[in-house]
Design a protein around this motif. Structure first.
Motif, PDB file in Angstrom:
ATOM      1  N   ALA A 276      33.041   8.897  48.788  1.00 40.29           N
ATOM      2  CA  ALA A 276      33.344   9.009  47.359  1.00 40.29           C
ATOM      3  C   ALA A 276      34.564   8.160  47.023  1.00 40.29           C
ATOM      4  CB  ALA A 276      33.578  10.475  46.982  1.00 40.29           C
ATOM      5  N   TRP A 277      35.564   8.213  47.882  1.00 39.82           N
ATOM      6  CA  TRP A 277      36.769   7.381  47.713  1.00 39.82           C
ATOM      7  C   TRP A 277      36.393   5.910  47.685  1.00 39.82           C
ATOM      8  CZ3 TRP A 277      42.204   8.450  47.703  1.00 39.82           C
ATOM      9  CH2 TRP A 277      43.015   7.315  47.868  1.00 39.82           C
ATOM     10  N   ARG A 278      35.538   5.500  48.632  1.00 34.65           N
ATOM     11  CA  ARG A 278      35.130   4.093  48.707  1.00 34.65           C
ATOM     12  C   ARG A 278      34.331   3.684  47.477  1.00 34.65           C
ATOM     13  NH1 ARG A 278      34.969   1.697  53.796  1.00 34.65           N
ATOM     14  NH2 ARG A 278      34.273  -0.115  52.590  1.00 34.65           N
ATOM     15  N   ALA A 279      33.633   4.637  46.859  1.00 31.87           N
ATOM     16  CA  ALA A 279      32.773   4.300  45.726  1.00 31.87           C
ATOM     17  C   ALA A 279      33.549   4.082  44.441  1.00 31.87           C
ATOM     18  CB  ALA A 279      31.731   5.398  45.520  1.00 31.87           C
ATOM     19  N   LEU A 280      34.719   4.718  44.308  1.00 33.44           N
ATOM     20  CA  LEU A 280      35.504   4.571  43.088  1.00 33.44           C
ATOM     21  C   LEU A 280      36.314   3.284  43.122  1.00 33.44           C
ATOM     22  CD1 LEU A 280      36.838   8.184  42.380  1.00 33.44           C
ATOM     23  CD2 LEU A 280      34.699   7.102  41.645  1.00 33.44           C
ATOM     24  N   ARG A 281      36.615   2.751  41.964  1.00 33.05           N
ATOM     25  CA  ARG A 281      37.444   1.548  41.865  1.00 33.05           C
ATOM     26  C   ARG A 281      38.874   1.867  42.277  1.00 33.05           C
ATOM     27  NH1 ARG A 281      32.232   0.748  40.447  1.00 33.05           N
ATOM     28  NH2 ARG A 281      31.887  -1.310  39.533  1.00 33.05           N
ATOM     29  N   SER A 282      39.555   0.895  42.857  1.00 33.61           N
ATOM     30  CA  SER A 282      40.932   1.111  43.325  1.00 33.61           C
ATOM     31  C   SER A 282      41.879   1.424  42.182  1.00 33.61           C
ATOM     32  CB  SER A 282      41.423  -0.121  44.092  1.00 33.61           C
ATOM     33  OG  SER A 282      41.435  -1.265  43.239  1.00 33.61           O
ATOM     34  N   GLY A 283      41.531   0.961  40.961  1.00 34.33           N
ATOM     35  CA  GLY A 283      42.399   1.231  39.830  1.00 34.33           C
ATOM     36  C   GLY A 283      42.250   2.625  39.269  1.00 34.33           C
ATOM     37  N   ALA A 329      27.059  12.231  34.289  1.00 39.25           N
ATOM     38  CA  ALA A 329      28.459  12.543  34.016  1.00 39.25           C
ATOM     39  C   ALA A 329      28.589  13.736  33.069  1.00 39.25           C
ATOM     40  CB  ALA A 329      29.172  11.322  33.428  1.00 39.25           C
ATOM     41  N   ARG A 330      27.754  13.771  32.058  1.00 40.13           N
ATOM     42  CA  ARG A 330      27.831  14.886  31.103  1.00 40.13           C
ATOM     43  C   ARG A 330      27.422  16.194  31.753  1.00 40.13           C
ATOM     44  NH1 ARG A 330      25.476  12.206  25.448  1.00 40.13           N
ATOM     45  NH2 ARG A 330      27.044  10.519  25.344  1.00 40.13           N
ATOM     46  N   LEU A 331      26.477  16.127  32.680  1.00 37.95           N
ATOM     47  CA  LEU A 331      26.069  17.331  33.405  1.00 37.95           C
ATOM     48  C   LEU A 331      27.207  17.821  34.292  1.00 37.95           C
ATOM     49  CD1 LEU A 331      23.856  19.358  34.050  1.00 37.95           C
ATOM     50  CD2 LEU A 331      23.056  17.806  35.853  1.00 37.95           C
ATOM     51  N   MET A 332      27.888  16.890  34.967  1.00 36.04           N
ATOM     52  CA  MET A 332      29.043  17.259  35.791  1.00 36.04           C
ATOM     53  C   MET A 332      30.129  17.912  34.934  1.00 36.04           C
ATOM     54  SD  MET A 332      28.825  16.456  39.104  1.00 36.04           S
ATOM     55  CE  MET A 332      27.162  17.112  39.040  1.00 36.04           C
ATOM     56  N   ASN A 371      32.526  26.856  43.380  1.00 37.01           N
ATOM     57  CA  ASN A 371      33.441  25.728  43.495  1.00 37.01           C
ATOM     58  C   ASN A 371      33.088  24.833  44.668  1.00 37.01           C
ATOM     59  OD1 ASN A 371      34.711  26.998  41.380  1.00 37.01           O
ATOM     60  ND2 ASN A 371      36.741  26.979  42.297  1.00 37.01           N
ATOM     61  N   SER A 372      32.804  25.447  45.822  1.00 36.89           N
ATOM     62  CA  SER A 372      32.513  24.653  47.019  1.00 36.89           C
ATOM     63  C   SER A 372      31.258  23.805  46.838  1.00 36.89           C
ATOM     64  CB  SER A 372      32.348  25.581  48.234  1.00 36.89           C
ATOM     65  OG  SER A 372      33.543  26.271  48.515  1.00 36.89           O
ATOM     66  N   ILE A 373      30.203  24.420  46.330  1.00 32.71           N
ATOM     67  CA  ILE A 373      28.967  23.664  46.093  1.00 32.71           C
ATOM     68  C   ILE A 373      29.207  22.592  45.043  1.00 32.71           C
ATOM     69  CG2 ILE A 373      26.612  23.819  45.208  1.00 32.71           C
ATOM     70  CD1 ILE A 373      26.459  26.619  46.448  1.00 32.71           C
ATOM     71  N   GLY A 374      29.951  22.945  43.996  1.00 32.02           N
ATOM     72  CA  GLY A 374      30.243  21.983  42.944  1.00 32.02           C
ATOM     73  C   GLY A 374      30.979  20.759  43.443  1.00 32.02           C
ATOM     74  N   VAL A 375      31.920  20.957  44.364  1.00 35.15           N
ATOM     75  CA  VAL A 375      32.678  19.823  44.904  1.00 35.15           C
ATOM     76  C   VAL A 375      31.771  18.924  45.738  1.00 35.15           C
ATOM     77  CG1 VAL A 375      34.495  19.160  46.526  1.00 35.15           C
ATOM     78  CG2 VAL A 375      34.921  20.961  44.856  1.00 35.15           C
ATOM     79  N   LEU A 376      30.915  19.518  46.570  1.00 34.74           N
ATOM     80  CA  LEU A 376      30.008  18.713  47.389  1.00 34.74           C
ATOM     81  C   LEU A 376      29.065  17.890  46.509  1.00 34.74           C
ATOM     82  CD1 LEU A 376      29.112  21.294  50.194  1.00 34.74           C
ATOM     83  CD2 LEU A 376      30.761  19.413  50.316  1.00 34.74           C
ATOM     84  N   VAL A 377      28.549  18.508  45.453  1.00 29.19           N
ATOM     85  CA  VAL A 377      27.669  17.778  44.528  1.00 29.19           C
ATOM     86  C   VAL A 377      28.447  16.685  43.806  1.00 29.19           C
ATOM     87  CG1 VAL A 377      26.261  17.993  42.448  1.00 29.19           C
ATOM     88  CG2 VAL A 377      26.121  19.739  44.234  1.00 29.19           C
ATOM     89  N   TRP A 381      27.643  12.779  43.796  1.00 26.65           N
ATOM     90  CA  TRP A 381      27.434  12.043  42.529  1.00 26.65           C
ATOM     91  C   TRP A 381      28.336  10.816  42.466  1.00 26.65           C
ATOM     92  CZ3 TRP A 381      31.015  11.562  38.401  1.00 26.65           C
ATOM     93  CH2 TRP A 381      30.495  10.964  37.249  1.00 26.65           C
ATOM     94  N   MET A 382      29.588  10.960  42.865  1.00 27.02           N
ATOM     95  CA  MET A 382      30.506   9.815  42.877  1.00 27.02           C
ATOM     96  C   MET A 382      29.975   8.696  43.764  1.00 27.02           C
ATOM     97  SD  MET A 382      34.247  11.615  43.216  1.00 27.02           S
ATOM     98  CE  MET A 382      35.078  12.402  41.833  1.00 27.02           C
ATOM     99  N   ILE A 383      29.438   9.073  44.926  1.00 27.98           N
ATOM    100  CA  ILE A 383      28.924   8.073  45.861  1.00 27.98           C
ATOM    101  C   ILE A 383      27.756   7.309  45.239  1.00 27.98           C
ATOM    102  CG2 ILE A 383      27.745   7.768  48.079  1.00 27.98           C
ATOM    103  CD1 ILE A 383      29.345  10.238  49.079  1.00 27.98           C
ATOM    104  N   VAL A 384      26.875   8.038  44.550  1.00 31.40           N
ATOM    105  CA  VAL A 384      25.667   7.428  43.988  1.00 31.40           C
ATOM    106  C   VAL A 384      26.003   6.510  42.820  1.00 31.40           C
ATOM    107  CG1 VAL A 384      23.503   7.908  42.760  1.00 31.40           C
ATOM    108  CG2 VAL A 384      24.152   9.281  44.759  1.00 31.40           C
ATOM    109  N   VAL A 385      26.872   6.979  41.907  1.00 30.95           N
ATOM    110  CA  VAL A 385      27.088   6.215  40.667  1.00 30.95           C
ATOM    111  C   VAL A 385      28.323   5.335  40.699  1.00 30.95           C
ATOM    112  CG1 VAL A 385      25.946   8.069  39.381  1.00 30.95           C
ATOM    113  CG2 VAL A 385      28.459   7.993  39.468  1.00 30.95           C
ATOM    114  N   GLY A 386      29.238   5.604  41.622  1.00 27.69           N
ATOM    115  CA  GLY A 386      30.519   4.918  41.593  1.00 27.69           C
ATOM    116  C   GLY A 386      30.428   3.410  41.654  1.00 27.69           C
TER     117      GLY A 386
END
Length: 407
Positions: A276-283, A329-332, A371-377, A381-386
């Motif tokens: 997920a970290w790798r998928a997001l932009r550095s900025g 994003a809106r679902l998240m 919360n735990s399931i929500g964080v994993l999802v 999601w970040m990995i897929v769309v990032g």
């Protein structure tokens, strides 16, 4: 100033007055219960009974001990000289101010510092502070008189700072107060900001050294004995413990401890967090910081639902951040808003017969892992769309530069 700003300011004022009235004029045993522990417990810092003292008058099921490092007791020690009502008022006002700081910095990281000079974003910051006071993590923090908002503010100030020694000092002091803020150091490790990493370690060990000089017995006892005892903090299987260990223990029907199942879950979470970290932009510094904070909530033995203050900047990031137009994003955003407005763990906690019961019907076990399931999802999601979408509006471009020299 426009009408919307005045409405937002009025809402904030009403929220603050409501919280003060609730704390001062509608007392119950659990209102500001943790603040009582902070004030009354820290008074025993220098008599050798800091970690022997407990308060069972407000929580008969579980006598409440002082669970923080001795440095926290040192900071809190002067409070027991003041009238408690005065401390309570000051604590609520300071918590509200800290929440405003969190919201402001979150917006600043999303839209840039220049944009925060615009009236619309200032109004949004005030409005979200007013509303944020009623989201479950903050609501419970204010009810109990907890330190969580201050801890998250320190982490966000550290990520925001342009001076490595300030960042390190803030993280180290936060860890000296409650240990869990030490996870913020991973943010600087991942960004290879080694000066900040070294400074945070030095500041943390500095808090240990200071209390060892003042109270060697209590310091040695905490770091040599109590630090590895999560049961002293509370029942691991209670539904308000939203960590991986808590969620898996309720599903399994017993405390899973720190064995293979827990370690495997931590490994899976760490892998998802990494990608997920790798998928997001550095900025996208807020998004990256949130990954670290959520990872810390997941892997801690106990993460009470009111510890999850980072959900406030998370909903802001989902609503206004660079991926707000991405698929899902809106679902998240809707999921986390529903969870924090309703407070699923809190609601389930009100219907459990005993906070010590771990086994429960399967549907309550899974629902209690919200919360735990929500964080994993969320990580998935970040990995897929990032990497697949272009940010709608990146943060201030200056934030893409390293804020200080990299060692």
């Amino acid at each position: 100033m426009n009408r919307r700003f005045y409405l937002a300011a009025a809402a904030l004022g009403i929220s603050v007055l409501g919280r003060l009235a609730w704390a001062l004029f509608f007392p119950s045993k659990l209102i500001l219960v943790d603040l009582h522990v902070y004030v009354e417990g820290s008074a025993h810092l220098f008599d050798g009974t800091l970690y022997d003292w407990t308060d069972s008058s407000r929580s008969p099921q579980f006598p409440l001990p002082f669970t923080y490092p001795p440095f926290a007791a040192l900071l809190l020690y002067p409070l027991h000289f003041l009238p408690f009502d005065l401390v309570a008022v000051g604590w609520i006002l300071a918590t509200t101010a800290a929440l405003f700081g969190i919201v402001w910095i979150a917006f600043e990281m999303i839209v840039g510092r220049a944009a925060m000079r615009e009236q619309s974003w200032r109004t949004a910051a005030v409005a979200w502070t007013a509303g944020g006071m009623w989201l479950e993590p903050v609501r419970s923090t204010l009810d109990y008189g907890q330190v969580n908002v201050f801890i998250v503010l320190l982490a966000m100030l550290a990520a925001r700072s342009t001076r490595w020694w300030v960042s390190g000092l803030l993280v180290g002091l936060g860890a000296g107060i409650k240990l869990t803020p030490a996870v913020t150091g991973l943010y600087f490790v991942a960004r290879r900001q080694w000066f900040a990493v070294v400074a945070s370690a030095a500041a943390f060990f500095g808090t240990m050294g200071l209390t060892y000089l003042l109270t060697p017995k209590e310091t040695h006892r905490f770091y040599g004995e109590l630090i590895n005892d999560p049961h002293r903090i509370g029942p691991v299987g209670s539904v308000i413990n939203q960590s991986l260990r808590g969620a898996l223990s309720r599903i399994a029907g017993h405390d899973i401890g720190s064995g293979l199942l827990w370690k495997s879950a931590v490994l899976v979470t760490a892998v998802l967090a990494f990608f997920a970290w790798r998928a997001l932009r550095s900025g996208d510094r807020l998004g990256l910081l949130l990954i670290v904070q959520l990872f810390g909530m997941m892997v801690a033995p106990i993460s009470w639902s009111h510890h999850w203050i980072c959900l406030v900047p998370l909903v802001l990031w989902l609503r206004y951040g660079p991926l707000r137009e991405a698929f899902g994003a809106r679902l998240m955003f809707a999921y986390w808003m529903f969870n924090t407005v309703i407070g699923i763990p809190f609601v389930l906690g009100t219907i459990q017969k005993s906070m010590w019961d771990i086994s429960r019907p399967w549907f309550l076990s899974w629902l209690g892992a919200a919360n735990s399931i929500g964080v994993l999802v969320l990580f998935g999601w970040m990995i897929v769309v990032g990497r697949r979408v272009s940010p709608v509006r990146a943060a201030d471009r200056s934030l893409e530069r390293e804020p200080y020299p990299v060692a």
